[in-house]
Design an enzyme around this catalytic site. Structure first.
Site, PDB file in Angstrom:
ATOM      1  N   SER A 138      20.919 -57.775 -26.364  1.00 17.44           N
ATOM      2  CA  SER A 138      21.062 -59.096 -25.738  1.00 17.44           C
ATOM      3  C   SER A 138      20.475 -59.063 -24.319  1.00 17.44           C
ATOM      4  O   SER A 138      20.097 -57.990 -23.816  1.00 17.44           O
ATOM      5  CB  SER A 138      22.543 -59.475 -25.672  1.00 17.44           C
ATOM      6  OG  SER A 138      23.214 -58.583 -24.786  1.00 17.44           O
TER       7      SER A 138
ATOM      8  N   ASP B  90      18.313 -60.290 -28.944  1.00 16.31           N
ATOM      9  CA  ASP B  90      19.393 -61.128 -29.471  1.00 16.31           C
ATOM     10  C   ASP B  90      19.741 -62.215 -28.440  1.00 16.31           C
ATOM     11  O   ASP B  90      19.913 -61.905 -27.252  1.00 16.31           O
ATOM     12  CB  ASP B  90      20.610 -60.214 -29.732  1.00 16.31           C
ATOM     13  CG  ASP B  90      21.746 -60.905 -30.447  1.00 16.31           C
ATOM     14  OD1 ASP B  90      21.479 -61.897 -31.164  1.00 16.31           O
ATOM     15  OD2 ASP B  90      22.895 -60.442 -30.307  1.00 16.31           O
ATOM     16  N   HIS B  91      19.829 -63.451 -28.863  1.00 12.85           N
ATOM     17  CA  HIS B  91      20.204 -64.583 -27.986  1.00 12.85           C
ATOM     18  C   HIS B  91      19.400 -64.630 -26.675  1.00 12.85           C
ATOM     19  O   HIS B  91      19.977 -64.583 -25.580  1.00 12.85           O
ATOM     20  CB  HIS B  91      21.698 -64.549 -27.648  1.00 12.85           C
ATOM     21  CG  HIS B  91      22.577 -64.826 -28.827  1.00 12.85           C
ATOM     22  ND1 HIS B  91      22.718 -66.071 -29.385  1.00 12.85           N
ATOM     23  CD2 HIS B  91      23.342 -63.995 -29.573  1.00 12.85           C
ATOM     24  CE1 HIS B  91      23.544 -66.007 -30.423  1.00 12.85           C
ATOM     25  NE2 HIS B  91      23.924 -64.759 -30.563  1.00 12.85           N
TER      26      HIS B  91
ATOM     27  N   GLU C 130      18.055 -70.733 -33.496  1.00 16.35           N
ATOM     28  CA  GLU C 130      19.376 -71.114 -34.006  1.00 16.35           C
ATOM     29  C   GLU C 130      19.551 -72.623 -34.010  1.00 16.35           C
ATOM     30  O   GLU C 130      19.105 -73.313 -33.091  1.00 16.35           O
ATOM     31  CB  GLU C 130      20.456 -70.459 -33.128  1.00 16.35           C
ATOM     32  CG  GLU C 130      21.877 -70.786 -33.538  1.00 16.35           C
ATOM     33  CD  GLU C 130      22.908 -69.903 -32.831  1.00 16.35           C
ATOM     34  OE1 GLU C 130      22.675 -68.689 -32.688  1.00 16.35           O
ATOM     35  OE2 GLU C 130      23.950 -70.442 -32.423  1.00 16.35           O
TER      36      GLU C 130
ATOM     37  N   HIS D  81      31.333 -65.466 -32.515  1.00 18.74           N
ATOM     38  CA  HIS D  81      31.284 -64.096 -31.999  1.00 18.74           C
ATOM     39  C   HIS D  81      32.693 -63.558 -31.739  1.00 18.74           C
ATOM     40  O   HIS D  81      33.621 -64.324 -31.531  1.00 18.74           O
ATOM     41  CB  HIS D  81      30.509 -64.061 -30.675  1.00 18.74           C
ATOM     42  CG  HIS D  81      29.036 -64.289 -30.844  1.00 18.74           C
ATOM     43  ND1 HIS D  81      28.283 -64.969 -29.922  1.00 18.74           N
ATOM     44  CD2 HIS D  81      28.179 -63.915 -31.821  1.00 18.74           C
ATOM     45  CE1 HIS D  81      27.017 -65.011 -30.334  1.00 18.74           C
ATOM     46  NE2 HIS D  81      26.935 -64.379 -31.485  1.00 18.74           N
ATOM     47  N   GLY D  82      32.810 -62.236 -31.709  1.00 18.20           N
ATOM     48  CA  GLY D  82      34.053 -61.606 -31.268  1.00 18.20           C
ATOM     49  C   GLY D  82      35.021 -61.275 -32.381  1.00 18.20           C
ATOM     50  O   GLY D  82      34.687 -61.339 -33.574  1.00 18.20           O
TER      51      GLY D  82
ATOM     52  N   GLY E  71      27.799 -63.559 -35.638  1.00 23.56           N
ATOM     53  CA  GLY E  71      29.255 -63.457 -35.699  1.00 23.56           C
ATOM     54  C   GLY E  71      29.721 -62.954 -37.046  1.00 23.56           C
ATOM     55  O   GLY E  71      30.704 -63.448 -37.601  1.00 23.56           O
TER      56      GLY E  71
ATOM     57  N   SER F 236      30.761 -59.830 -37.932  1.00 20.81           N
ATOM     58  CA  SER F 236      31.635 -58.650 -37.992  1.00 20.81           C
ATOM     59  C   SER F 236      32.843 -58.900 -38.887  1.00 20.81           C
ATOM     60  O   SER F 236      33.360 -60.020 -38.958  1.00 20.81           O
ATOM     61  CB  SER F 236      32.114 -58.267 -36.591  1.00 20.81           C
ATOM     62  OG  SER F 236      31.152 -57.452 -35.961  1.00 20.81           O
TER      63      SER F 236
ATOM     64  N   THR G 149      25.901 -57.716 -36.241  1.00 20.51           N
ATOM     65  CA  THR G 149      27.170 -56.984 -36.138  1.00 20.51           C
ATOM     66  C   THR G 149      27.245 -56.246 -34.813  1.00 20.51           C
ATOM     67  O   THR G 149      26.434 -55.359 -34.542  1.00 20.51           O
ATOM     68  CB  THR G 149      27.268 -55.957 -37.281  1.00 20.51           C
ATOM     69  OG1 THR G 149      26.998 -56.603 -38.529  1.00 20.51           O
ATOM     70  CG2 THR G 149      28.647 -55.314 -37.316  1.00 20.51           C
TER      71      THR G 149
HETATM   72  N1  PH4 Z   1      25.739 -61.154 -31.650  1.00 18.71           N
HETATM   73  C1  PH4 Z   1      26.096 -60.190 -30.630  1.00 18.71           C
HETATM   74  C2  PH4 Z   1      26.078 -60.780 -29.231  1.00 18.71           C
HETATM   75  C3  PH4 Z   1      26.379 -59.772 -28.149  1.00 18.71           C
HETATM   76  O1  PH4 Z   1      26.042 -60.635 -24.497  1.00 18.71           O
HETATM   77  P1  PH4 Z   1      26.486 -59.639 -25.520  1.00 18.71           P
HETATM   78  O2  PH4 Z   1      25.728 -58.329 -25.476  1.00 18.71           O
HETATM   79  O3  PH4 Z   1      28.002 -59.421 -25.540  1.00 18.71           O
HETATM   80  O4  PH4 Z   1      26.102 -60.359 -26.908  1.00 18.71           O
HETATM   81  O5  PH4 Z   1      24.650 -61.911 -31.467  1.00 18.71           O
HETATM   82  C4  PH4 Z   1      26.457 -61.353 -32.835  1.00 18.71           C
HETATM   83  O6  PH4 Z   1      26.200 -62.291 -33.573  1.00 18.71           O
HETATM   84  C5  PH4 Z   1      27.564 -60.366 -33.158  1.00 18.71           C
HETATM   85  O7  PH4 Z   1      28.638 -60.961 -33.856  1.00 18.71           O
HETATM   86  P2  PH4 Z   1      30.078 -60.204 -33.926  1.00 18.71           P
HETATM   87  O8  PH4 Z   1      30.805 -60.491 -32.660  1.00 18.71           O
HETATM   88  O9  PH4 Z   1      30.768 -60.811 -35.115  1.00 18.71           O
HETATM   89  O10 PH4 Z   1      29.807 -58.750 -34.135  1.00 18.71           O
HETATM   90 ZN    ZN Z   2      25.045 -63.832 -32.110  1.00 18.04          ZN
END
Ligand code: PH4
Ligand code: ZN
Length: 314
Positions: free
Chosen positions: A50, A89-90, A141, A187-188, A218, A220, A261
């Site tokens: 990210s 990512d993002h 997205e 996420h999370g 998201g 996980s 993930t």
């Molecule tokens: N991501 C991970 C994003 C991480 O800013 P950062 O490094 O904290 O960003 O894009 C996911 O989609 C992961 O999903 P998850 O939380 O279900 O593993």
């Molecule tokens: Zn994400």
């Protein structure tokens, strides 16, 4: 083996109806665990970082971080018999997107999903033009990832999910390679209040109208065993809930090919780290704490490769 394009990996997964894990890294520890799993499972793998990971890896300098991440991933991927890709990512900000492209990432995500549709379309088109000229692929997205903390009605929640008709127009006009449609994940570690429910009807319509590899953010699973271990050694992760394996498999059946993930790796790593710190009070060599934590990351990744169907596909 270092592939030039994430697209190769995901187009193959799309044609073969399986999923490929995209695992987030910030440092060498997670990368080591992920790579060991990929080699053991003979699985293609997408490593992703990210904007925050770029800054972390560069000790505050995200441009330097982009090069650090490219260097370590290339070095780890150099002598392994599996395809490895490196993805931004993002990417919210053009400077970060450009830094990733310049440093040699094999794909970037431009995430303008918080903006109105037309703006998202214009920004994504611009990134696609630049990235394709550099020979790399692009993810975008549509819709927003809604967390359980967002106390919204069904109608409001639906309004945050992807609109399949917009997805068709968006993919055609931007030429984007992969699309992340919001279908109910977040996420999370706290994704659902009750049962894990994704909008598969919406997902199927997006796939039928776009046909390109789709991405589940998201994703996980929030493994109970790792949450319990972390809590047993002092963590306070209560009421955590992720996307169960059977729901992941169903999403792959309906068109998801890239499965993001991060949280599962974080929980596994932290649980084992807490345990090691507790078990070895006189130890002062950090490597002796990190090694079992890296093994925990490897275990989670290897299990996911089996679940997603990418094991043996390298
Ligand atoms: N991501 C991970 C994003 C991480 O800013 P950062 O490094 O904290 O960003 O894009 C996911 O989609 C992961 O999903 P998850 O939380 O279900 O593993
Ligand atoms: Zn994400």
């Amino acid at each position: 083996m270092y592939v030039k394009s994430t697209k190769e990996i995901l187009d193959k997964a799309n044609a073969g109806y399986y999923g490929v894990g995209a695992f987030n890294i910030n440092d060498i520890e997670f990368l080591a665990g992920i790579m060991s799993a990929a080699v053991e499972k003979r699985s293609p793998v997408i490593i992703q970082a990210s904007e925050g990971a770029m800054a972390y890896a560069g000790n505050g300098d995200f441009r330097k971080g982009a090069y650090v991440l490219t260097d370590i991933v290339r070095r780890y991927a150099d002598d392994v018999p599996v395809p490895v890709a490196l993805h931004l990512d993002h990417g919210h900000d053009m400077d970060h997107v450009m830094a990733a492209i310049k440093a040699g990432f094999t794909s970037v995500m431009i995430d303008a999903s918080a903006r109105p549709f037309e703006e998202n379309l214009a920004i994504t088109s611009e990134v696609v033009k630049i990235a394709h000229a550099a020979g790399i692929s692009v993810e975008a997205e549509l819709g927003r990832l809604v967390g359980v903390e967002d106390n919204v009605s069904v109608a409001e929640r639906d309004a945050t999910l992807v609109d399949p008709n917009e997805a068709k127009i968006f993919v055609e006009k931007t030429g984007v390679d992969f699309l992340a449609p919001a279908i109910g994940t977040s996420h999370g570690a706290f994704k659902f209040k009750g049962e894990a429910k994704l909008d598969f009807e919406r997902l199927q319509r997006v796939k039928a109208m776009t046909k390109i590899p789709l991405v589940l953010h998201g994703a996980s699973s929030v493994l109970e065993e790792d949450v319990q271990k972390a809590n047993a050694y002092g963590a306070k992760i209560e009421g955590a809930k992720g996307v169960p394996f059977d729901v992941l498999k169903e999403s792959i059946k309906y068109g998801i090919n890239k499965i993001n993930t991060d949280t599962d790796l974080r929980i596994a790593f932290i649980a084992e780290l807490r345990k090691a710190l507790h078990d070895k009070p006189s130890e002062i060599d950090p490597r002796n704490f990190f090694k079992p934590a890296i093994e925990a990351v490897k275990k989670v990744v290897a299990q996911r490769m089996d679940v997603l169907g990418s094991s043996g596909k390298a």
